[in-house]
Design an enzyme around this catalytic site. Sequence first.
Site: not given
Length: 393
Positions: A72, A201, A293, A297, A384
């Site tokens: 991704h 998200y 979460p 990580k 990220y």
Amino acid sequence: MKTQVAIIGSGPSGLLLGQLLHTQGIDNVIIEQRSQDYVLGRIRAGVLEQGMVNLLREAGASERMDREGDVHEGVFLAFNGKKVRVDLAGLTGGDTVMVYGQTEVTKDLMDARAKAGLTTIYEADNVQPHDFYTDSPSVTFTKDGEAITLECDYIAGCDGFHGISRKSVPQDKLKTFERVYPFGWLGVLSDTPPVSDELIYAKHERGFALCSMRSATRSRYYVQVPQDEHVEDWSDDRFWDELKKRLPPETATKLVTGPSIEKSIAPLRSFVAEPMKFGNLFLVGDAAHIVPPTGAKGLNLAASDVSTLYRALTATYQEGRADLLEKYSEVCLRRIWKAERFSWWMTSMLHRFGDDDFDQRIAQAELDYVTGSEAGLKTIAENYVGLPYEPLE
């Protein structure tokens, strides 16, 4: 029994450490309280940083991941009925993440360990590390009614938050930091195509939601729920209806629903134990730290611990550089606290914390700022995809 490194816990961190040590000719034995099927049955994370992907390749356990994993290059933040894409690759000079389930990582590492003929002892009772402040540590356990002592040079505690490794440390030598969040994530796994090619998200007045995936045909979805919620109160229909309400309308209309194949509620907490080295006992992964979460990580932090310990042990055995083991805790903790900060920040920005209007306005302003600023987007992107591993010197 004798070995060089005794590893307590056969989750992905213990298995990855064992496999990496094996590539350098360092003998290791893994001791696991649960059965192999139980370990494989855990449904956990699925987003791997580049650092962990590289470690799996170094361990010789990446063939299926490289074939079936989904790279991704971006991720979406959804709020106020719209979506903003964070261009991970473009903002970080080409860094990406790999979507590949933790269950699959665990299976690949188990297969690699079996192929190498390495020893893993499952369903070991009464596991206990001993004498780790001396030069002769050991781990005792009972297997099929027989009491066994495993003598070793070092012990790696890879047995999770509730494991025996951290509990065995004298409490006056341990300092812990914790924040428990007033909500959890209700997660559903379903054999349905993901609603998006990249993770979403979502922030909504009803609470947070996440659209994730395990493959092109298997999806993982979450919604924020109160801390005291019960999973049995959530039918599949109720879950899908709630998820649709929290997504932008154009995304909700594309959502393919179906029967859940797993449904659970995970509490959210931030936790760090300091230090992570106690004589010749080293805490690794969830035994030393937990993150909410939201930042993806948890598994990745465990991998960075493994990388640091593996390289320090390799230098010790091959170069006599035992001094690097003394740096294990401080090197790991620098990266851990940065990941804790990012996970806390993402959680604070995207979730609903009660009915405090000021907090909601601040979270909205934060989200508006970071998505409207290249610097803000870059901050999300570089965290990220994973901060660089600190070299051991």
